[in-house]
Design a protein around this motif. Structure first.
Motif, PDB file in Angstrom:
ATOM      1  N   ARG A 124       0.981  -1.073   0.005  1.00  0.00           N
ATOM      2  CA  ARG A 124      -0.066   0.019   0.081  1.00  0.00           C
ATOM      3  C   ARG A 124       0.989   1.414   0.152  1.00  0.00           C
ATOM      4  O   ARG A 124       0.331   2.154  -0.396  1.00  0.00           O
ATOM      5  N   VAL A 125       2.024   1.260   0.668  1.00  0.00           N
ATOM      6  CA  VAL A 125       2.920   2.171   0.644  1.00  0.00           C
ATOM      7  C   VAL A 125       3.250   2.788  -0.979  1.00  0.00           C
ATOM      8  O   VAL A 125       3.311   3.956  -1.384  1.00  0.00           O
ATOM      9  N   GLY A 126       3.644   1.727  -1.690  1.00  0.00           N
ATOM     10  CA  GLY A 126       4.006   1.899  -2.945  1.00  0.00           C
ATOM     11  C   GLY A 126       3.078   2.561  -3.631  1.00  0.00           C
ATOM     12  O   GLY A 126       3.337   3.466  -4.659  1.00  0.00           O
ATOM     13  N   LYS A 127       1.600   2.080  -3.860  1.00  0.00           N
ATOM     14  CA  LYS A 127       0.478   2.689  -4.274  1.00  0.00           C
ATOM     15  C   LYS A 127       0.397   4.015  -3.894  1.00  0.00           C
ATOM     16  O   LYS A 127      -0.137   5.062  -4.752  1.00  0.00           O
ATOM     17  N   PHE A 128       0.613   4.304  -2.175  1.00  0.00           N
ATOM     18  CA  PHE A 128       0.309   5.573  -1.880  1.00  0.00           C
ATOM     19  C   PHE A 128       1.097   6.656  -2.541  1.00  0.00           C
ATOM     20  O   PHE A 128       0.795   7.789  -3.121  1.00  0.00           O
ATOM     21  N   PHE A 129       2.443   6.211  -2.720  1.00  0.00           N
ATOM     22  CA  PHE A 129       3.435   7.237  -3.570  1.00  0.00           C
ATOM     23  C   PHE A 129       3.042   7.449  -4.884  1.00  0.00           C
ATOM     24  O   PHE A 129       2.972   8.608  -5.472  1.00  0.00           O
ATOM     25  N   GLY A 130       2.479   6.313  -5.510  1.00  0.00           N
ATOM     26  CA  GLY A 130       2.263   6.323  -6.746  1.00  0.00           C
ATOM     27  C   GLY A 130       1.163   7.306  -7.299  1.00  0.00           C
ATOM     28  O   GLY A 130       1.065   8.101  -8.186  1.00  0.00           O
ATOM     29  N   GLN A 131       0.050   7.141  -6.350  1.00  0.00           N
ATOM     30  CA  GLN A 131      -1.053   8.077  -6.615  1.00  0.00           C
ATOM     31  C   GLN A 131      -0.852   9.461  -6.028  1.00  0.00           C
ATOM     32  O   GLN A 131      -1.691  10.244  -6.714  1.00  0.00           O
ATOM     33  N   THR A 132       0.305   9.802  -5.331  1.00  0.00           N
ATOM     34  CA  THR A 132       0.240  11.008  -5.174  1.00  0.00           C
ATOM     35  C   THR A 132       1.297  11.778  -5.665  1.00  0.00           C
ATOM     36  O   THR A 132       2.008  12.781  -5.215  1.00  0.00           O
ATOM     37  N   SER A 133       2.092  11.166  -6.380  1.00  0.00           N
ATOM     38  CA  SER A 133       3.563  11.383  -7.062  1.00  0.00           C
ATOM     39  C   SER A 133       3.399  12.914  -7.531  1.00  0.00           C
ATOM     40  O   SER A 133       4.500  13.574  -7.788  1.00  0.00           O
ATOM     41  N   GLY A 134       2.362  13.286  -8.411  1.00  0.00           N
ATOM     42  CA  GLY A 134       2.419  14.544  -8.900  1.00  0.00           C
ATOM     43  C   GLY A 134       1.834  15.623  -8.252  1.00  0.00           C
ATOM     44  O   GLY A 134       1.698  16.838  -8.754  1.00  0.00           O
ATOM     45  N   THR A 135       1.612  15.305  -6.967  1.00  0.00           N
ATOM     46  CA  THR A 135       0.853  16.379  -6.258  1.00  0.00           C
ATOM     47  C   THR A 135       1.606  17.575  -5.691  1.00  0.00           C
ATOM     48  O   THR A 135       1.399  18.702  -5.395  1.00  0.00           O
ATOM     49  N   GLY A 136       2.978  17.343  -5.382  1.00  0.00           N
ATOM     50  CA  GLY A 136       3.770  18.186  -4.977  1.00  0.00           C
ATOM     51  C   GLY A 136       3.650  18.216  -3.183  1.00  0.00           C
ATOM     52  O   GLY A 136       4.568  19.367  -2.727  1.00  0.00           O
ATOM     53  N   ASN A 137       2.593  17.658  -2.725  1.00  0.00           N
ATOM     54  CA  ASN A 137       2.698  17.784  -1.376  1.00  0.00           C
ATOM     55  C   ASN A 137       3.500  16.891  -0.793  1.00  0.00           C
ATOM     56  O   ASN A 137       4.099  15.800  -1.062  1.00  0.00           O
ATOM     57  N   TRP A 138       3.720  16.964   0.817  1.00  0.00           N
ATOM     58  CA  TRP A 138       4.182  16.332   1.746  1.00  0.00           C
ATOM     59  C   TRP A 138       3.451  14.830   1.707  1.00  0.00           C
ATOM     60  O   TRP A 138       2.233  15.041   1.768  1.00  0.00           O
ATOM     61  N   ARG A 139       4.152  13.679   1.787  1.00  0.00           N
ATOM     62  CA  ARG A 139       3.675  12.475   1.834  1.00  0.00           C
ATOM     63  C   ARG A 139       4.175  11.790   2.926  1.00  0.00           C
ATOM     64  O   ARG A 139       5.411  11.461   2.912  1.00  0.00           O
ATOM     65  N   ILE A 140       3.388  11.453   4.067  1.00  0.00           N
ATOM     66  CA  ILE A 140       3.778  10.834   5.172  1.00  0.00           C
ATOM     67  C   ILE A 140       3.528   9.542   5.673  1.00  0.00           C
ATOM     68  O   ILE A 140       2.173   9.248   5.451  1.00  0.00           O
ATOM     69  N   VAL A 141       4.146   8.701   5.790  1.00  0.00           N
ATOM     70  CA  VAL A 141       4.070   7.150   6.200  1.00  0.00           C
ATOM     71  C   VAL A 141       4.171   7.231   7.746  1.00  0.00           C
ATOM     72  O   VAL A 141       5.321   7.232   8.136  1.00  0.00           O
ATOM     73  N   ILE A 142       3.210   6.878   8.631  1.00  0.00           N
ATOM     74  CA  ILE A 142       3.405   6.490  10.052  1.00  0.00           C
ATOM     75  C   ILE A 142       3.215   4.751  10.240  1.00  0.00           C
ATOM     76  O   ILE A 142       2.253   4.201   9.731  1.00  0.00           O
ATOM     77  N   ILE A 143       4.294   4.113  10.475  1.00  0.00           N
ATOM     78  CA  ILE A 143       4.354   2.735  10.717  1.00  0.00           C
ATOM     79  C   ILE A 143       4.112   2.459  12.171  1.00  0.00           C
ATOM     80  O   ILE A 143       4.942   3.021  12.975  1.00  0.00           O
ATOM     81  N   ASP A 144       3.151   1.929  12.589  1.00  0.00           N
ATOM     82  CA  ASP A 144       2.709   1.647  14.113  1.00  0.00           C
ATOM     83  C   ASP A 144       2.143   0.411  14.364  1.00  0.00           C
ATOM     84  O   ASP A 144       1.074  -0.147  14.186  1.00  0.00           O
ATOM     85  N   PRO A 145       3.280  -0.169  15.353  1.00  0.00           N
ATOM     86  CA  PRO A 145       4.555   0.016  15.106  1.00  0.00           C
ATOM     87  C   PRO A 145       5.410  -0.780  14.455  1.00  0.00           C
ATOM     88  O   PRO A 145       4.721  -1.981  13.673  1.00  0.00           O
ATOM     89  N   ALA A 146       6.490  -0.722  14.023  1.00  0.00           N
ATOM     90  CA  ALA A 146       7.517  -1.443  13.175  1.00  0.00           C
ATOM     91  C   ALA A 146       7.627  -2.691  13.669  1.00  0.00           C
ATOM     92  O   ALA A 146       8.074  -3.745  12.932  1.00  0.00           O
ATOM     93  N   ASP A 147       7.706  -2.977  15.021  1.00  0.00           N
ATOM     94  CA  ASP A 147       7.693  -4.057  15.623  1.00  0.00           C
ATOM     95  C   ASP A 147       6.700  -5.371  15.081  1.00  0.00           C
ATOM     96  O   ASP A 147       7.186  -6.370  15.058  1.00  0.00           O
TER      97      ASP A 147
END
Length: 343
Positions: A124-147
């Motif tokens: 889903r992270v890859g899709k998230f970046f792909g779908q927002t690649s042309g917006t120029g906005n910040w794109r933030i991923v919170i991994i909760d938790p990485a454990d």
């Protein structure tokens, strides 16, 4: 929202909706000023025990960035999010196109969170970046938790961390940084949060609407070890009674203790007791590790090593019991007996 949502305890506020954070002013100042400098790291590893505000801090920082997308004009302090703002409403509802909250998915059949974050979730992270690649906005991923990342998911995250997209930020939460892949840790800037002191705990619990003048307040604060989530388990899930029963079992002997053990095991093995069972599991393994530390400080290295090994064995047996749906009552009785023998 309270405990109706998977992963949110009764009496708690979901981190994405929480407008207050207590006990971490230095961490907030560091994040705000690092971002304003324009030289902030693309991945921040927010470390610390469970229930002390790591996720709330992550959403708070995300709110700050999305409200102030140009670092140099951003304030040098994090402000309380405005619940009525568009950004806050989008984050709270999970509808923000600029943030992805990666956590254990909910099993549709049981309504409970699954045991791990899988590689399918990481895709889903890859899709998230792909779908927002042309917006120029910040794109933030919170991994909760990485454990909770399984091995394949951890390797997939690592590849993204190695080549992060432009104007992207990873907020990687961990209760136990030592268990993460060293390569993930090496690509993140560590930010360590400490357990809350009693004053911050009082403020946090008062914010959640709890009466801080009751007779058990000091006992709860002492037993919670600076964790709001532990305090909620003590208050709303019978954790204080469980802790008292556990201590009585450890120091007692004879038929009366056997009855206490069976009574406690029945409570912990009951249906819909996942939260309090997790509380007991942490109580159990934590006690063994404390005994190991006490033995080491007393110079009894052999006993310290045996107890440390026992703690690992307990954790493994609890994991196996859960994974294979073994008889939970028998598992609990067996662990209590082994702990009494070791004590």
């Amino acid at each position: 929202m309270t405990g109706e949502r998977p992963g949110v305890l009764e009496g708690a506020v979901a981190p994405a909706e929480n407008s207050k954070l207590f006990g971490h002013p230095q961490a907030e100042e560091f994040l705000a000023q690092s971002y304003k400098s324009g030289k902030g790291h693309h991945a921040i590893l927010i470390e610390g025990p469970e229930g002390i505000g790591k996720a709330t801090l992550a959403f708070r920082f995300a709110n700050h960035i999305l409200n102030h997308p140009e670092p140099t004009t951003a304030p040098d302090q994090l402000a309380d999010p405005d619940p009525a703002s568009i950004v806050s409403r989008q984050l709270a509802s999970g509808a923000s196109h600029n943030l992805l909250h990666l956590t254990r998915p909910v099993d549709e059949k049981t309504g409970r969170a699954k045991g791990a974050i899988t590689v399918d979730e990481v895709r889903r992270v890859g899709k998230f970046f792909g779908q927002t690649s042309g917006t120029g906005n910040w794109r933030i991923v919170i991994i909760d938790p990485a454990d909770d990342l399984n091995r394949n998911a951890a390797n997939a995250i690592l590849k993204i961390l190695e080549e992060p997209p432009r104007r992207s930020l990873f907020l990687v939460l961990t209760h136990a940084p030592g268990k993460l892949l060293p390569t993930i840790r090496s690509r993140c800037l560590p930010l360590r949060l400490k357990p809350l002191d009693h004053e911050a705990m009082r403020q946090a619990l008062a914010h959640l609407g709890f009466d801080m003048t009751g007779p058990n307040v000091e006992r709860i604060l002492a037993a919670a070890n600076g964790s709001v989530s532990e305090a909620l388990k003590l208050i709303n899930y019978g954790g204080l009674d469980i802790a008292v029963a556990f201590e009585d079992i450890l120091v007692g002997d004879g038929p009366a203790v056997r009855r206490q053990m069976h009574k406690l095991a029945d409570i912990l093995a009951a249906r819909d007791s996942e939260t309090i069972f997790d509380f007991f599991s942490s109580l159990l393994t934590g006690r063994v590790m404390q005994q190991a530390r006490d033995a080491a400080l007393a110079g009894d290295i052999g006993r310290a090593e045996r107890l440390a090994s026992l703690s690992s064995t307990f954790a493994e047996r609890l994991t196996v019991s859960d994974a294979y749906n073994l008889d939970r009552k028998q598992t609990i009785l067996s662990l209590l007996e082994d702990l009494k023998d070791a004590s």
